[in-house]
Write an enzyme that holds these catalytic residues in place. Sequence first.
Site, PDB file in Angstrom:
ATOM      1  CB  VAL A  13      57.727  -2.056  16.574  1.00  0.00           C
ATOM      2  CG1 VAL A  13      56.624  -1.017  16.790  1.00  0.00           C
ATOM      3  CG2 VAL A  13      58.864  -1.453  15.762  1.00  0.00           C
ATOM      4  CD  GLU A 119      52.690  10.341  13.936  1.00  0.00           C
ATOM      5  OE1 GLU A 119      53.552  10.583  13.052  1.00  0.00           O
ATOM      6  OE2 GLU A 119      51.730  11.085  14.193  1.00  0.00           O
ATOM      7  CB  VAL A 122      56.047   8.460   9.325  1.00  0.00           C
ATOM      8  CG1 VAL A 122      56.793   9.611   8.669  1.00  0.00           C
ATOM      9  CG2 VAL A 122      54.825   8.096   8.494  1.00  0.00           C
ATOM     10  CB  ILE A 126      58.999  12.559  15.021  1.00  0.00           C
ATOM     11  CG1 ILE A 126      60.474  12.559  15.427  1.00  0.00           C
ATOM     12  CG2 ILE A 126      58.553  13.964  14.634  1.00  0.00           C
ATOM     13  CD1 ILE A 126      61.418  12.948  14.299  1.00  0.00           C
ATOM     14  N   GLY A 177      69.425  -3.264  17.596  1.00  0.00           N
ATOM     15  CA  GLY A 177      68.025  -3.305  17.211  1.00  0.00           C
ATOM     16  C   GLY A 177      67.583  -2.139  16.363  1.00  0.00           C
ATOM     17  CE  LYS A 195      60.768   4.805   8.339  1.00  0.00           C
ATOM     18  NZ  LYS A 195      61.983   4.889   9.176  1.00  0.00           N
ATOM     19  N   GLY A 293      64.271   1.959  17.331  1.00  0.00           N
ATOM     20  CA  GLY A 293      64.301   1.435  18.688  1.00  0.00           C
ATOM     21  C   GLY A 293      62.925   1.023  19.173  1.00  0.00           C
TER      22      GLY A 293
END
Length: 326
Positions: A13, A119, A122, A126, A177, A195, A293
């Site tokens: 990330v 954000e 979660v 989106i 990944g 989440k 991803g």
Amino acid sequence: MTKVLGLFGFGEVARGFYQTLQTNSHLDVRIKSVCIKNREKLRDLDPAVFTTEASELLNDPEIDIIVELTDDAEASYEIVKTALTAGKGVISANKKMIAEHIDEVATWHEQFEAPFLYEAAVAGSIPILHNLEQFFKQQEISSIRAILNGSTNYILSKMREEGLSFEDALQLAQDKGFAESDPTLDISGKDALYKLIILTYHAFGDIITDLQQVRLEAITNMEDHFYEMAKSQGLKIKSIATATRKNGKTSIKVQPELINSNDDLFEIEYENNAIVIDASYSGKQTFIGKGAGSLPTGSAVINDLSLLLSGFKYKKHPRKSILKSA
């Protein structure tokens, strides 16, 4: 004035965030330092930017914003709380830490002037928390029904579409990944549950801490012939997270469900996530996007950074009924 960032972690990330930041010309920011665990690991950045000392970032008065993208929930908690106490804005993607401390996180939004946004914790790309905090703030939400784990959804899609075994589909998800080297949180349903706890707080104002009262079922509990039977009947098995509010009470669950083609989540495949919000005025709305991803999740971090720079922050306030009685 250029804002200075301190970045914790440089995994999937964090690399996605770094890459998107390099191609973004609208944000006046720079990364001063990146804190990692292992200095010896080869990385495609100048070694001088890395440190293994968290205090170098947390105590640096030049650093305005901490971006915490580690996979260590305990370390995440200390990093986030220390940074907020020091007056630094914080962005995190650590859903386990946030969910396990959701009662304290709720107080942080009131206690600290500096914003804490998450954000990316979660649903990948989106922007669901932003929508809950903005568009849906003037509505009552009756339910959330969602596919929240891209790894699990990818595995189930590969098993169904290509006839792969669970083990082969999991390995493929790891290779791409979408799943961690230790996939326990994903396949157990706990990742989706974390989440869902965060969504429940932002949608209903409810803080759920007693996980013993939550129905949680792993996809590994399903036998292979269940998948074959579902496919033969034109049905699909999906791991679905649900939160419903009725008569002032909220219930949540994460479990595999057998769904047909009329279901809003039927066509959601591979690493995609989807969230169906049923609200008082707008009715049902479905949000769809990549839930796993490097770049998709990194895009959520970038959006949080943009919001933070504009002065946006979450507020501590249980959602109360905004509908007038008849």
